[in-house]
Motif scaffolding. Structure first.
Motif, PDB file in Angstrom:
ATOM      1  N   UNK A   1      36.300  44.105  47.576  1.00  0.00           N
ATOM      2  CA  UNK A   1      36.665  43.131  48.606  1.00  0.00           C
ATOM      3  C   UNK A   1      38.195  43.012  48.649  1.00  0.00           C
ATOM      4  N   UNK A   2      38.829  43.909  49.370  1.00  0.00           N
ATOM      5  CA  UNK A   2      40.288  43.959  49.411  1.00  0.00           C
ATOM      6  C   UNK A   2      40.889  42.675  49.978  1.00  0.00           C
ATOM      7  N   UNK A   3      40.214  42.088  50.965  1.00  0.00           N
ATOM      8  CA  UNK A   3      40.749  40.892  51.610  1.00  0.00           C
ATOM      9  C   UNK A   3      40.838  39.721  50.638  1.00  0.00           C
ATOM     10  N   UNK A   4      39.773  39.503  49.857  1.00  0.00           N
ATOM     11  CA  UNK A   4      39.781  38.392  48.906  1.00  0.00           C
ATOM     12  C   UNK A   4      40.778  38.639  47.793  1.00  0.00           C
ATOM     13  N   UNK A   5      40.875  39.875  47.316  1.00  0.00           N
ATOM     14  CA  UNK A   5      41.830  40.211  46.262  1.00  0.00           C
ATOM     15  C   UNK A   5      43.256  39.936  46.729  1.00  0.00           C
ATOM     16  N   UNK A   6      43.619  40.456  47.884  1.00  0.00           N
ATOM     17  CA  UNK A   6      44.995  40.304  48.365  1.00  0.00           C
ATOM     18  C   UNK A   6      45.303  38.849  48.716  1.00  0.00           C
ATOM     19  N   UNK A   7      44.353  38.149  49.315  1.00  0.00           N
ATOM     20  CA  UNK A   7      44.595  36.749  49.679  1.00  0.00           C
ATOM     21  C   UNK A   7      44.858  35.897  48.442  1.00  0.00           C
ATOM     22  N   UNK A   8      44.119  36.151  47.376  1.00  0.00           N
ATOM     23  CA  UNK A   8      44.307  35.369  46.151  1.00  0.00           C
ATOM     24  C   UNK A   8      45.677  35.626  45.542  1.00  0.00           C
ATOM     25  N   UNK A   9      46.076  36.891  45.438  1.00  0.00           N
ATOM     26  CA  UNK A   9      47.367  37.219  44.821  1.00  0.00           C
ATOM     27  C   UNK A   9      48.525  36.723  45.682  1.00  0.00           C
ATOM     28  N   UNK A  10      48.370  36.801  46.980  1.00  0.00           N
ATOM     29  CA  UNK A  10      49.429  36.306  47.856  1.00  0.00           C
ATOM     30  C   UNK A  10      49.584  34.788  47.747  1.00  0.00           C
ATOM     31  N   UNK A  11      48.526  34.114  47.330  1.00  0.00           N
ATOM     32  CA  UNK A  11      48.598  32.671  47.121  1.00  0.00           C
ATOM     33  C   UNK A  11      49.260  32.323  45.791  1.00  0.00           C
ATOM     34  N   UNK A  12      48.889  33.066  44.721  1.00  0.00           N
ATOM     35  CA  UNK A  12      49.324  32.677  43.376  1.00  0.00           C
ATOM     36  C   UNK A  12      50.541  33.457  42.868  1.00  0.00           C
ATOM     37  N   UNK A  13      50.696  34.703  43.298  1.00  0.00           N
ATOM     38  CA  UNK A  13      51.824  35.516  42.856  1.00  0.00           C
ATOM     39  C   UNK A  13      51.658  36.144  41.482  1.00  0.00           C
ATOM     40  N   UNK A  14      50.503  35.968  40.853  1.00  0.00           N
ATOM     41  CA  UNK A  14      50.266  36.544  39.527  1.00  0.00           C
ATOM     42  C   UNK A  14      48.811  37.015  39.449  1.00  0.00           C
ATOM     43  N   UNK A  15      48.551  38.003  38.569  1.00  0.00           N
ATOM     44  CA  UNK A  15      47.193  38.538  38.480  1.00  0.00           C
ATOM     45  C   UNK A  15      46.867  39.020  37.076  1.00  0.00           C
ATOM     46  N   UNK A  16      45.647  38.712  36.657  1.00  0.00           N
ATOM     47  CA  UNK A  16      45.054  39.252  35.428  1.00  0.00           C
ATOM     48  C   UNK A  16      43.705  39.833  35.806  1.00  0.00           C
ATOM     49  N   UNK A  17      43.378  41.016  35.274  1.00  0.00           N
ATOM     50  CA  UNK A  17      42.095  41.666  35.551  1.00  0.00           C
ATOM     51  C   UNK A  17      41.365  41.849  34.224  1.00  0.00           C
ATOM     52  N   UNK A  18      40.097  41.443  34.191  1.00  0.00           N
ATOM     53  CA  UNK A  18      39.316  41.457  32.949  1.00  0.00           C
ATOM     54  C   UNK A  18      38.058  42.291  33.134  1.00  0.00           C
ATOM     55  N   UNK A  19      37.880  43.306  32.298  1.00  0.00           N
ATOM     56  CA  UNK A  19      36.586  43.999  32.223  1.00  0.00           C
ATOM     57  C   UNK A  19      36.386  44.574  30.831  1.00  0.00           C
ATOM     58  N   UNK A  20      35.130  44.741  30.437  1.00  0.00           N
ATOM     59  CA  UNK A  20      34.861  45.209  29.081  1.00  0.00           C
ATOM     60  C   UNK A  20      34.811  46.725  28.971  1.00  0.00           C
ATOM     61  N   UNK A  21      34.822  47.436  30.088  1.00  0.00           N
ATOM     62  CA  UNK A  21      34.875  48.892  30.051  1.00  0.00           C
ATOM     63  C   UNK A  21      36.232  49.344  29.521  1.00  0.00           C
ATOM     64  N   UNK A  22      36.334  50.583  29.034  1.00  0.00           N
ATOM     65  CA  UNK A  22      37.642  51.102  28.607  1.00  0.00           C
ATOM     66  C   UNK A  22      38.679  50.974  29.714  1.00  0.00           C
ATOM     67  N   UNK A  23      39.929  50.770  29.315  1.00  0.00           N
ATOM     68  CA  UNK A  23      40.996  50.550  30.294  1.00  0.00           C
ATOM     69  C   UNK A  23      41.276  51.803  31.116  1.00  0.00           C
ATOM     70  N   UNK A  24      41.327  52.951  30.455  1.00  0.00           N
ATOM     71  CA  UNK A  24      41.711  54.179  31.141  1.00  0.00           C
ATOM     72  C   UNK A  24      40.666  54.564  32.179  1.00  0.00           C
ATOM     73  N   UNK A  25      41.092  54.678  33.431  1.00  0.00           N
ATOM     74  CA  UNK A  25      40.175  55.041  34.501  1.00  0.00           C
ATOM     75  C   UNK A  25      39.244  53.934  34.929  1.00  0.00           C
TER      76      UNK A  25
END
Length: 332
Positions: free
Chosen positions: A250-274
């Protein structure tokens, strides 16, 4: 005159079971196929009671042959059925990888639209339940790199039912990943009637002004714990976005949130690479780079297989690790 919607508190496994029952009852072309899905009701009881209700021609116990389960489902889908293939664990999907990559994702293009594959491959996945090797893999990124297939990951019972119904009704193949840690960890109100949740649309779990945190699946629970703690400690508020669908994002929700806050953290339990976090970062850079006030942070698993039980908690992103990433971003 309006009528109230009847709801019932359900675990995620109950929400999945309810979605399967709803679609089996509505459409005779819907079939369930997999190892032990019939008489035994599935290894996690996701299909419990369905064999008795719909019979062994609709809820089919398959041999221990993942490539056969998926391959047969592709053939059924191309001929008008809507099969739901259960893999007992996501790591068991590897023998069927060729069928998914070479046939399910390409049949629409290969046949110039004459044939499609409206099918769902369901699979429990993720660490944190002390399962043996291969049972706990988080390899969702393997499937997001396949054009022609959608990848869906619910984090609660309400989403599980609505997203699974939408996946079954979708005209193309869907990988439906079910975080094992979420199966019975909570109960939420779920409508007893049929409903669907649009694929490709993220959910805003919490609104805030200072930082955006993106996650999905079981990590939504860890992220919400971290955000609650850090908001109690500091005078900040966090946007928490549960992506729910990893392909398409959902590119629209992702970009709208970052444009509001100016900062981002992404969390997932899969390996980071790729991992899928890399694609989320690309969306942010492409749409919102000039809004960023600090570098994007990631909290991921390590670039190793899921370790043995005694080390599993070190592998999984914890609320403490997520809080540290938020601190780094805020204080940059």
């Amino acid at each position: 005159m309006t009528t109230s919607v009847q709801t019932k508190k359900m675990t995620m496994i109950q929400g999945i079971n309810d979605a399967l029952r709803t679609m089996l009852a509505e459409d005779d072309d819907v079939l369930v196929m997999g190892q032990d899905v019939g008489v035994n009701g599935g290894v996690f009881r996701a299909t419990e009671g369905l064999h008795e209700e719909f019979g062994d021609e609709r809820v089919i116990d398959a041999p221990l042959a993942e490539s056969g389960i998926v391959g047969t489902s592709i053939g059924l889908a191309a001929n008008g059925y809507r099969p739901i293939a259960e893999m007992q664990f996501l790591g068991f999907t590897y023998p069927a990888f060729n069928q998914i990559m070479t046939h399910a994702t390409r049949i629409r293009q290969r046949s110039m639209g004459r044939y499609t594959a409206p099918m769902v491959v369901r699979a429990p996945y993720g660490a944190g339940v002390r399962a043996p090797e291969i049972h706990s893999d988080s390899v969702e990124a393997l499937f997001t790199h396949m054009p022609g297939i959608k990848v869906v990951v619910p984090s609660n019972a309400y989403d599980a039912k609505g997203l699974l119904i939408a996946s079954i009704e979708d005209p193309d193949p869907v990988i439906f990943l079910e975080p094992m840690r979420c199966y019975r960890s909570s109960r939420v109100e779920v409508p007893e009637e049929k409903y669907n949740i649009k694929l490709g649309k993220a959910a805003v779990r919490k609104e805030g002004a200072d930082i955006s945190v993106f996650t999905w699946g079981a990590m939504t629970i860890e992220t919400m714990k971290a955000v609650e703690e850090i908001e109690n400690e500091q005078h900040i508020t966090c946007d928490v976005i549960d992506l729910r669908t990893l392909s398409p994002l959902d590119k629209e929700t992702i970009s709208a949130s970052v444009q509001k806050t100016g900062r981002a953290v992404i969390v997932h339990e899969a390996p980071a690479t790729g991992g899928v976090s890399g694609e989320v970062m690309t969306i942010i850079n492409d749409t919102s780079f000039l809004y960023l006030r600090s570098p994007i942070e990631r909290v991921c698993g390590f670039d190793t297989p899921v370790p043995v039980y005694s080390l599993e908690n070190e592998y999984i992103p914890s609320p403490e690790k997520i809080k540290n990433a938020i601190h780094r971003s805020i204080s940059f």
